[in-house]
Design a protein around this motif. Structure first.
Motif, PDB file in Angstrom:
ATOM      1  N   LYS A 808     -10.935   7.622  15.797  1.00  0.00           N
ATOM      2  CA  LYS A 808     -10.354   8.708  16.578  1.00  0.00           C
ATOM      3  C   LYS A 808      -9.026   9.112  15.949  1.00  0.00           C
ATOM      4  CE  LYS A 808     -12.503   7.108  20.886  1.00  0.00           C
ATOM      5  NZ  LYS A 808     -13.253   6.011  20.256  1.00  0.00           N
ATOM      6  N   THR A 809      -8.540  10.232  16.403  1.00  0.00           N
ATOM      7  CA  THR A 809      -7.292  10.736  15.839  1.00  0.00           C
ATOM      8  C   THR A 809      -6.154   9.754  16.048  1.00  0.00           C
ATOM      9  OG1 THR A 809      -8.047  12.993  16.284  1.00  0.00           O
ATOM     10  CG2 THR A 809      -5.705  12.688  15.849  1.00  0.00           C
ATOM     11  N   TRP A 810      -6.100   9.118  17.229  1.00  0.00           N
ATOM     12  CA  TRP A 810      -4.994   8.193  17.488  1.00  0.00           C
ATOM     13  C   TRP A 810      -5.058   6.986  16.557  1.00  0.00           C
ATOM     14  CZ3 TRP A 810      -5.494   3.104  18.622  1.00  0.00           C
ATOM     15  CH2 TRP A 810      -6.718   2.659  19.140  1.00  0.00           C
ATOM     16  N   GLU A 811      -6.272   6.603  16.136  1.00  0.00           N
ATOM     17  CA  GLU A 811      -6.376   5.471  15.220  1.00  0.00           C
ATOM     18  C   GLU A 811      -5.863   5.854  13.837  1.00  0.00           C
ATOM     19  OE1 GLU A 811     -10.011   2.672  16.415  1.00  0.00           O
ATOM     20  OE2 GLU A 811     -10.621   4.777  16.313  1.00  0.00           O
ATOM     21  N   ARG A 812      -6.136   7.078  13.422  1.00  0.00           N
ATOM     22  CA  ARG A 812      -5.576   7.553  12.156  1.00  0.00           C
ATOM     23  C   ARG A 812      -4.049   7.567  12.245  1.00  0.00           C
ATOM     24  NH1 ARG A 812      -8.793  13.080  11.450  1.00  0.00           N
ATOM     25  NH2 ARG A 812      -7.620  13.183   9.477  1.00  0.00           N
ATOM     26  N   GLN A 813      -3.558   7.969  13.404  1.00  0.00           N
ATOM     27  CA  GLN A 813      -2.109   7.972  13.595  1.00  0.00           C
ATOM     28  C   GLN A 813      -1.550   6.552  13.527  1.00  0.00           C
ATOM     29  OE1 GLN A 813      -0.932   9.878  17.232  1.00  0.00           O
ATOM     30  NE2 GLN A 813       1.218   9.320  17.027  1.00  0.00           N
ATOM     31  N   ALA A 814      -2.238   5.592  14.169  1.00  0.00           N
ATOM     32  CA  ALA A 814      -1.771   4.207  14.142  1.00  0.00           C
ATOM     33  C   ALA A 814      -1.766   3.649  12.728  1.00  0.00           C
ATOM     34  CB  ALA A 814      -2.652   3.348  15.050  1.00  0.00           C
ATOM     35  N   LEU A 815      -2.712   4.073  11.902  1.00  0.00           N
ATOM     36  CA  LEU A 815      -2.805   3.568  10.530  1.00  0.00           C
ATOM     37  C   LEU A 815      -1.661   4.048   9.643  1.00  0.00           C
ATOM     38  CD1 LEU A 815      -6.654   3.872   9.966  1.00  0.00           C
ATOM     39  CD2 LEU A 815      -5.327   1.749  10.075  1.00  0.00           C
ATOM     40  N   LEU A 816      -0.882   5.011  10.125  1.00  0.00           N
ATOM     41  CA  LEU A 816       0.277   5.447   9.352  1.00  0.00           C
ATOM     42  C   LEU A 816       1.239   4.298   9.081  1.00  0.00           C
ATOM     43  CD1 LEU A 816       1.009   8.886  11.060  1.00  0.00           C
ATOM     44  CD2 LEU A 816       0.382   8.552   8.650  1.00  0.00           C
ATOM     45  N   ARG A 817       1.196   3.277   9.909  1.00  0.00           N
ATOM     46  CA  ARG A 817       2.129   2.156   9.748  1.00  0.00           C
ATOM     47  C   ARG A 817       1.462   0.908   9.174  1.00  0.00           C
ATOM     48  NH1 ARG A 817       6.367   1.926  14.729  1.00  0.00           N
ATOM     49  NH2 ARG A 817       7.288   3.976  14.452  1.00  0.00           N
ATOM     50  N   ALA A 818       0.205   1.006   8.769  1.00  0.00           N
ATOM     51  CA  ALA A 818      -0.497  -0.160   8.260  1.00  0.00           C
ATOM     52  C   ALA A 818       0.070  -0.585   6.911  1.00  0.00           C
ATOM     53  CB  ALA A 818      -1.990   0.142   8.131  1.00  0.00           C
ATOM     54  N   ALA A 819       0.357  -1.892   6.767  1.00  0.00           N
ATOM     55  CA  ALA A 819       0.882  -2.429   5.513  1.00  0.00           C
ATOM     56  C   ALA A 819       0.479  -3.897   5.404  1.00  0.00           C
ATOM     57  CB  ALA A 819       2.403  -2.298   5.457  1.00  0.00           C
ATOM     58  N   PRO A 820      -0.018  -4.327   4.237  1.00  0.00           N
ATOM     59  CA  PRO A 820      -0.377  -5.748   4.066  1.00  0.00           C
ATOM     60  C   PRO A 820       0.855  -6.623   4.256  1.00  0.00           C
ATOM     61  CG  PRO A 820      -1.186  -4.412   2.235  1.00  0.00           C
ATOM     62  CD  PRO A 820      -0.243  -3.555   3.011  1.00  0.00           C
ATOM     63  N   VAL A 821       0.649  -7.746   4.940  1.00  0.00           N
ATOM     64  CA  VAL A 821       1.804  -8.593   5.228  1.00  0.00           C
ATOM     65  C   VAL A 821       1.555 -10.059   4.922  1.00  0.00           C
ATOM     66  CG1 VAL A 821       1.229  -9.084   7.645  1.00  0.00           C
ATOM     67  CG2 VAL A 821       3.617  -8.909   6.975  1.00  0.00           C
ATOM     68  N   ALA A 822       0.300 -10.482   4.844  1.00  0.00           N
ATOM     69  CA  ALA A 822       0.013 -11.889   4.571  1.00  0.00           C
ATOM     70  C   ALA A 822      -1.418 -12.011   4.068  1.00  0.00           C
ATOM     71  CB  ALA A 822       0.200 -12.741   5.833  1.00  0.00           C
ATOM     72  N   GLY A 823      -1.705 -13.156   3.460  1.00  0.00           N
ATOM     73  CA  GLY A 823      -3.054 -13.415   2.990  1.00  0.00           C
ATOM     74  C   GLY A 823      -3.289 -12.881   1.597  1.00  0.00           C
TER      75      GLY A 823
END
Length: 1007
Positions: A808-823
Motif C-alpha cells: 500500500k502507499t503507506w508501506e512505500r512511505q514507511a520504507l523511506l526510512r528503511a536502512a540495514p542495521v544488523a546481520g
C-alpha cells in the motif's frame, strides 16, 4: 425514620407492624413468616425483635427460611426451639444472616453448620491459629475422604470457621482488631492445611526440601480482611543429599499446589487468592528462592517498597526453623531501610502513585486507597516505624494499630493524634469488613445503592437515619485521617533536624536551614540531613566533602530541582564512598564536579542510569568522556567479548551494560550542553548505541539456536531499521522499529531456513527482554507486511512478492526510512535495492495516491491524538509537530526522489535540506519546518530526561516543567515564554504544512 411507632389508639395493619420491625418489603416478609417450616415461631415477638435488630431484617428472614427449608424435617425443630430460647444463638445466627447474603448461601448449602454457632464459651470467643487448625483438620482428615476430596472439604470447613468469626463480629463480642486477627489466624491455619494436602499429594517433593511460607501484608500483620488476597513469599532449602536445583523445583511444585488449593474456584467457591507477587522481581522472579538468594537480592536490588512490605513479614506455614531464619536474616535490612537514598520521597511517591491510579469515578468511594482512606493511616505509621524503628526496637510491630500505640507511647506521635487515628482506622476497617461480608467479595468501594448503604449503616449501629449518618461519619473520619496523614507523613524527618549537633556542616541547623532556603531548596530540612550525612566526622572523605559541598550547593541551586541534585549526589557519594579516586576526581577536576552537579540535578534519566553503575562518574572527568562512541567502536568492544564467550545471556547482559553506560554518556553530554551546536548528535548517538546492542544480540541469538541446526545456521539474516531508527533520529524513549529478512544458504532446506531465521529473531528479542537492572531495548516489528498478523521473518523473495502485489502507499512511505542495521550486510544491501524502486518511484505519485496519503494523515490527526491532549503542544501528533513535518517531507520524497537523488535519504532534516536545495521547498518554509521539528524533538528528549519515562506532552508537574524549560535554556520564571514560543513555532510550521502537504485539499481530505 427508623424504628418509628404507629400512633397510639390506632390498630396497625400486619404490614405496618412489619415496617416498624425494620422490614422494607412487608408483603414479602409476611409471606416468608407464613412459611410452614417456621411453624409456631413465625409470629413470636422475640424472633421479630431479633430480626429487627439485624442489619437487614428482610435478608435475615430470607436466609432463615432458606436454612430451615434446607434442614431435614427431624432437624428443624431443634433449631427453632433453640432460636427462641437461646439468645446467644439467636443473635449470632440472625446477625450473620442479616449482614451476609454469602454466608446465608453457605448455610443453605450446608445447613448443619448452624450448630457451629451454639458454642459460647470463653475459649470460643477468640480462637487462635491452633484452634482453627484443629477445626479444619477435623473436617479434612477425620473423615473418610479421598485425597481429591480434601481441597473441597477445606473450603467448606473454612466457610464454617468464617461463619463463627462473622457471628462474633456482627454481635459485637469481637472488636475490629480481634476480628482481623482471627481472620489472619484462620488464613494461617488454612495455609498450613493446604500445604499439608499439597505435601500429601507429592510426598517426594515434601522430602526433597524444607519449605517455609512467609505471610506478608495484612496476613503477616494479623489484620486481615474478610476477603483479601493472602500475600506470601516462599523460601526453601534442599534436604541433605538433594541438589539445590532439584529442591527448588520440588518446592515450586508444592508452593504452586498450595496456592491452587486456596485459589481455585469450585462449586463451593474459592477460599481466597494466594498472591506471591511481593517476592523479588514480582511475577518475573522465581516463585521460590533460597534464603541466600533472598539476601543477595535484598542487599543489592530491592526497592524501598520491598523493605516496607517486609515490615509485616512473619512465618505462617511450613518449616518453622527456616521461617525464623528468614526473619532473622531480613530484619536488619528492614530496619536500615530508612538509611536508603531517597527513602522518604520514595515512600511519599508510592502513596501518591496509589491515589493517581484510582479510576477517576471511584476516588470518592474508595475506602482503602483514596485520600483519607485506610492506606493513609498505614503509610504514615509504616514510615514512622521505618524511620524511628532503626534505633528503637519497641516500634516494630507488624500490626498497624499496635504500632500506632507504640509510636504514641514513645512520643513519636502525639497522644491526641494517635487516639484520633486509632478511632478513625477502626471505623473505616469496620466499614470495609461489613462491605465485604455482604457478598464475600474483595472490594473497598462504598456502595452507591440506598439499600446497600442502609444495611451498611445499620450494621455499624447507625439506626436513626442510617444512610445519612453513615455518610456523615465516613466523611468526618476521612477528613480527620487525611489531615493527620499530611501532618505525620510529611513531617517526621523534618523534626529530626532539631537533634542535629551544631557545627556538623559549618552552620548551626537553624542557620543552615536559612541558607538552604535562600538557595531555593524546597525541603531545606532534608537537604541539611544530606549535608550532615556527607560532611560529618573527621575522615579525609568528610574533609573533602566539606570543601566541595559549598560549590556543589550553588550548582545544584542553579537547576530546576536542587533537592534532587543534592539527594542524588549523596546517593552517588555513598555508593562510591570507598573508592579512592572518586572524591579526588571531583576535587582536582573542576569540570568533573560541575558536570556531575548538572547531571544529578537534570531530572530522572541520567541520575538513574548513573546510579545503576556509579563508576560511570569517571566519564565526567575524562577529556573525551562525554563524546559519544561511534557504532564501529562499540561493535569492536562488544565483538571482543563475543569472541571470548559463547553464552548468549552473558553476552547480551554485557551488551546491555555497555548500552546503559553509553546512554548515560549521551544523556550526560546532552544535559551539560555538549550538543548545542548539533542537536542531531543525540539521535545519531542513540541509533548507534541501539544498533550495536541489537547486532550483538543477533550474534548471541545465533549462538543460542545454532546447535539446533547441526552447528551451522541454514540461513542468513539481516535486520532492517525502520522509522526513527532507520532515520538515525531516535529519542531517549524510542523503541527500535525493525524488519527481519533472511535468505537460505546454498543447498539449505527452505523450511529449515525459515525456522532457523524465526528462532534467531525471537531469541534475539527474548535475550533483550531478560529482566535486569539495565534499561530494556524494545523491538517493534509491526511495520512488517501485514503488521502483527504477518510473518515476523520473510525471505527476500517473499518481500519482493508481497510488495509487488500487495503493498500500500503507506508501506512505500514507511520504507523511506528503511536502512540495514544488523546481520548480513550483503543481504541488507539487497533489501535496500529491492525497496528503492518502491520508495523512490520512477513515476512519482498519482493524484489518487497523494489524496490517499492526505486522507491517512488527516485520519491520524483526528483519531490518534490522545483524548484530552492539547493539539497545540503535543510534540508528535499536534499542530506543527513531528508528524506534520515528517509527512510533508516524505510526501516530497515520494513525489520527487526519482529526479532528485539527494532526496534519497532516511533522515528527515537531510531530506528537508535536499528539498530546499532542489528548489522544491522555499528556503523560508524549510527553515520554519526544520525549527519546529528540532524543537519538538528537543522537548520529547527533555521530557524523558526530566521524568525518566517517555512522553509527547509538556509535564503537568511544575517542577518537571521547570526542568524541561531549563534543558531548553529558559531561565526560571519564564515557563510561559517556553510554551508561547513552542505554540508560535509550531503554528508557523502548520501553516507551511497546510500549503505544502494538504495544498488546501480541494477534495476535503485536509483539515
Amino acid at each position: 425514620m427508623e424504628g418509628h411507632r404507629a400512633p397510639q389508639g390506632r390498630r396497625s395493619s400486619p404490614h405496618s407492624r412489619l415496617l416498624r420491625y425494620g422490614f422494607t418489603d412487608p408483603q414479602a416478609a409476611a409471606r416468608l413468616l407464613d412459611t410452614p417450616e417456621l411453624g409456631p415461631v413465625h409470629s413470636d415477638p422475640v424472633l421479630l425483635a431479633a430480626l429487627s435488630a439485624t442489619a437487614d431484617p428482610d435478608l435475615a428472614l430470607t436466609g432463615l427460611v432458606r436454612l430451615v427449608e434446607a434442614l431435614a424435617p427431624a432437624d428443624r425443630q431443634p433449631l427453632l426451639d433453640t432460636l427462641v430460647t437461646a439468645k446467644p444463638l439467636r443473635d449470632r445466627l440472625l446477625g450473620v444472616l442479616g449482614a451476609s447474603a454469602a454466608l446465608g448461601d453457605h448455610l443453605a448449602r450446608h445447613p448443619e453448620d448452624w450448630r457451629t454457632l451454639l458454642t459460647y464459651e470463653v475459649a470460643d470467643i477468640h480462637p487462635g491459629e491452633t484452634e482453627f487448625e484443629r477445626m479444619l483438620r477435623d473436617r479434612v482428615w477425620h473423615r473418610a475422604l479421598t485425597l481429591a476430596e480434601r481441597p473441597g472439604a477445606l473450603r467448606v470447613a473454612y466457610r464454617g470457621c468464617l461463619l463463627a468469626i462473622a457471628a462474633r463480629d456482627v454481635c459485637g463480642t469481637s472488636t475490629v482488631t480481634q476480628t482481623a486477627a482471627e481472620l489472619a489466624d484462620l488464613a494461617t491455619a488454612t495455609l498450613r492445611v493446604a500445604l499439608d494436602i499439597a505435601a500429601e499429594t507429592e510426598p517426594h517433593d515434601a522430602h526433597a526440601c524444607a519449605l517455609a511460607v512467609i505471610g506478608m501484608g495484612k496476613c503477616g500483620g494479623r489484620e486481615l480482611n474478610y476477603v483479601s488476597d493472602v500475600d506470601v513469599v516462599f523460601v526453601a532449602e534442599p534436604r541433605q543429599g538433594v541438589s539445590e536445583a532439584a529442591a527448588m523445583q520440588a518446592a515450586t511444585r508444592m508452593a504452586s499446589a498450595m496456592m491452587r488449593i486456596c485459589s481455585d474456584t469450585t462449586p463451593e467457591g474459592t477460599i481466597w487468592p494466594v498472591d506471591a507477587n511481593l517476592r523479588p522481581e514480582g511475577r518475573n522472579g522465581p516463585l521460590v528462592r533460597t534464603l541466600s538468594s533472598y539476601l543477595a537480592y535484598y542487599r543489592r536490588w530491592a526497592k524501598t517498597w520491598e523493605f516496607q512490605a517486609l515490615l509485616k513479614a512473619r512465618p505462617v506455614a511450613g518449616d518453622e526453623a527456616l521461617g525464623q531464619s528468614f526473619m532473622a536474616a531480613v530484619a536488619p535490612l528492614v530496619w536500615k531501610a530508612s538509611e536508603r537514598e531517597n527513602f522518604v520521597p520514595d515512600v511519599r511517591q508510592m502513596r501518591r502513585r496509589v491515589v493517581q491510579n484510582i479510576p477517576p469515578g471511584q476516588v470518592e468511594r474508595e475506602l482503602k486507597l483514596g485520600p483519607g482512606g485506610l492506606r493513609d493511616v498505614e503509610f504514615a505509621v509504616q514510615m514512622l516505624q521505618l524511620v524511628h524503628g532503626r534505633g528503637d526496637a519497641s516500634l516494630r510491630s507488624p500490626t498497624t494499630l499496635t504500632a500506632l500505640r507504640e509510636l504514641s507511647d514513645g512520643g513519636y506521635v502525639g497522644r491526641a493524634d494517635a487516639a484520633a487515628l486509632d478511632s478513625a482506622y477502626r471505623f473505616l476497617r469496620r466499614m470495609e469488613h461489613r462491605i465485604q461480608l455482604h457478598r464475600l467479595r474483595r472490594t473497598h468501594l462504598v456502595p452507591e445503592d440506598e439499600a446497600d448503604l442502609r444495611r451498611l449503616g445499620r450494621s455499624l449501629g447507625l439506626r436513626t437515619e442510617p444512610v445519612q449518618e453513615l455518610r456523615r461519619e465516613w466523611r468526618r473520619y476521612a477528613v480527620e485521617v487525611r489531615r493527620l496523614h499530611e501532618k505525620l507523613f510529611y513531617r517526621p524527618l523534618l523534626d529530626a533536624v532539631a537533634r542535629l549537633a551544631p557545627g556538623e556542616t559549618g552552620l548551626s541547623p537553624r542557620a543552615a536551614l536559612t541558607r538552604l532556603e535562600a538557595l531555593g531548596y524546597q525541603d531545606p530540612a532534608a537537604a541539611l540531613r544530606h549535608l550532615q550525612a556527607l560532611a560529618s566526622g573527621v575522615s579525609r572523605s568528610a574533609a573533602i566533602q566539606r570543601t566541595l559541598l559549598p560549590v556543589l550547593l550553588g550548582w545544584f541551586a542553579d537547576s530546576a530541582d536542587p533537592d534532587a541534585g543534592l539527594l542524588n549526589f549523596r546517593r552517588v557519594s555513598e555508593a562510591l564512598g570507598r573508592t579512592p579516586w572518586y572524591l579526588r576526581l571531583l576535587r582536582d577536576e573542576g569540570a568533573a564536579a560541575e558536570n556531575l552537579a548538572r547531571v544529578l540535578s537534570s531530572g530522572r534519566l541520567a541520575p538513574d542510569l548513573l546510579l545503576r553503575a556509579p563508576e560511570a562518574v569517571a566519564l565526567l572527568g575524562a577529556p573525551d568522556g562525554l563524546r559519544p562512541q561511534s557504532r564501529e567502536t562499540l561493535e569492536q568492544e562488544l565483538g571482543a567479548v563475543a569472541g571470548r564467550t559463547q553464552d548468549p545471556e552473558r553476552l547480551v547482559a554485557f551488551a546491555r551494560g555497555v548500552r546503559r553506560r553509553e546512554l548515560f554518556r549521551t544523556a550526560a553530554a546532552d544535559v551539560t550542553g555538549r550538543f548545542e551546536d548539533d542537536p542531531g548528535t543525540v539521535g545519531r548517538a542513540l541509533t548507534d548505541i541501539n544498533a550495536a546492542t541489537l547486532a550483538t544480540a543477533l550474534v548471541a541469538a545465533g549462538n543460542a539456536v545454532r546447535q539446533e541446526f547441526g552447528g551451522t545456521l541454514p540461513t542468513r539474516l539481516a535486520v532492517i531499521a525502520m522509522g526513527r531508527f532507520g532515520g538515525r533520529e531516535l529519542s531517549y524513549g524510542s523503541d527500535a522499529d525493525v524488519l527481519f529478512v533472511h535468505e537460505p544458504v546454498d543447498g539449505a532446506d527452505p523450511d529449515a531456513a525459515t525456522r532457523a531465521a524465526l528462532r534467531q529473531a525471537n531469541e534475539m528479542r527474548r535475550l533483550l527482554q531478560v529482566p535486569s537492572a539495565d534499561p530494556p531495548l524494545l523491538i517493534d516489528a509491526d511495520l512488517r507486511p501485514e503488521g502483527r498478523q504477518g510473518a515476523l521473518v520473510r525471505t527476500l523473495a517473499s518481500y519482493a512478492a508481497y510488495y509487488r502485489r500487495w503493498s500500500k502507499t503507506w508501506e512505500r512511505q514507511a520504507l523511506l526510512r528503511a536502512a540495514p542495521v544488523a546481520g548480513d550486510p550483503e543481504l541488507g544491501a539487497r533489501f535496500v535495492a529491492l525497496v528503492d524502486p518502491l520508495r523512490y518511484p520512477a513515476e512519482g505519485l498519482s493524484d489518487d495516491e497523494v489524496r490517499e496519503i492526505r486522507r491517512l494523515k488527516a485520519r491520524m490527526e483526528n483519531e490518534r491524538l490522545p483524548r484530552g491532549a492539547d493539539p497545540t503542544t503535543h510534540t508528535k501528533l499536534g499542530r506543527g509537530g513531528l508528524s506534520d513535518v515528517e509527512w510533508t517531507v516524505q510526501l516530497t520524497q515520494l513525489q520527487h526522489a526519482r529526479e532528485h537523488p539527494s532526496l534519497r535519504t532516511t533522515g528527515t532534516r537531510q531530506a528537508l535540506a535536499a528539498a530546499r536545495d532542489a528548489g522544491l521547498v522555499d528556503e523560508r518554509d524549510a527553515a520554519v519546518l526544520d525549527e519546529a521539528w528540532l524543537l519538538a524533538t528537543r522537548v520529547r528528549n527533555a521530557v524523558m530526561l526530566v521524568r525518566g519515562r517517555p512522553g509527547d506532552t509538556f509535564p503537568a508537574d511544575a517542577r518537571e516543567l521547570a526542568g524541561v524549560a531549563r534543558y531548553l535554556d529558559y531561565e526560571p520564571g519564564h515557563l510561559g515564554e517556553l510554551l508561547d514560543e513552542y505554540r508560535r513555532t509550531t503554528r508557523r510550521a502548520r501553516a507551511v504544512v497546510d500549503r505544502l502537504f494538504y495544498d488546501w485539499a480541494p477534495d476535503g481530505a485536509g483539515p
